[in-house]
Design an enzyme around this catalytic site. Sequence first.
Site, PDB file in Angstrom:
ATOM      1  N   VAL A  47       0.841  -1.196   0.000  1.00 24.59           N
ATOM      2  CA  VAL A  47       0.000   0.000   0.000  1.00 24.59           C
ATOM      3  C   VAL A  47       0.880   1.252   0.000  1.00 24.59           C
ATOM      4  CG1 VAL A  47      -1.744   1.328   1.283  1.00 24.59           C
ATOM      5  CG2 VAL A  47      -1.929  -1.162   1.129  1.00 24.59           C
ATOM      6  N   CYS A  48       1.998   1.193   0.720  1.00 24.21           N
ATOM      7  CA  CYS A  48       2.860   2.366   0.880  1.00 24.21           C
ATOM      8  C   CYS A  48       3.251   3.031  -0.440  1.00 24.21           C
ATOM      9  CB  CYS A  48       4.102   2.010   1.692  1.00 24.21           C
ATOM     10  SG  CYS A  48       3.722   1.403   3.357  1.00 24.21           S
ATOM     11  N   PRO A  49       3.711   2.281  -1.459  1.00 26.65           N
ATOM     12  CA  PRO A  49       4.099   2.975  -2.686  1.00 26.65           C
ATOM     13  C   PRO A  49       2.936   3.678  -3.372  1.00 26.65           C
ATOM     14  CG  PRO A  49       4.505   0.604  -2.889  1.00 26.65           C
ATOM     15  CD  PRO A  49       4.036   0.857  -1.500  1.00 26.65           C
TER      16      PRO A  49
END
Length: 188
Positions: A47-49
């Site tokens: 999810v972070c990117p």
Amino acid sequence: MGIVGSTIKPFKNTAFQAGKDFFDVTEKDIEGKWAVFFFYPADFTFVCPTELEDLGEQYDTLQGLGVEVYGVSTDTHFSHKAWHDTSETIGKLKYAFLGDQNHALTNNFGVLREGAGLADRATFVVDPDGVIQLVEITPEGVGRNATELVRKIKAAKYWREHPGQVCPAKWEEGSETLAPSLDLVGKI
């Protein structure tokens, strides 16, 4: 820490930013400026990117508003550089990434997941006096929306610059504000 209206604590973290050498960032570097501290669990994740790319798409807008942006995870600045150098998505990002392997900054903002050594998915907007004005924390599987962050920053800046005015729900730059008074009680 991490409560609206509280002042950020002193910190010193090493940053990676594309096109620059590693450099230290402290609370002194944001004095007199608006700043976003965008905490995320870890480099090389899922999810972070998507969130970091979304924030990157708003970076020029935020810079135009006078806002400094810092991505923060408990990874090192070396890991941030390696991720930048190997990921097409992260490689496009222009804002600074702070390493926080000793968890000092993550603890200062109160978003360290005990036992995991990772930061929560959290956003803090700090005003030019070092006071936290906005906080958003979401669960692991829920990404944030940078367009909404920009809207909230514009509202916070407007509110700061226009004492006696407040921004209602869904307020957009240029739309009507409210002047709180007894005359409005029960009429909205």
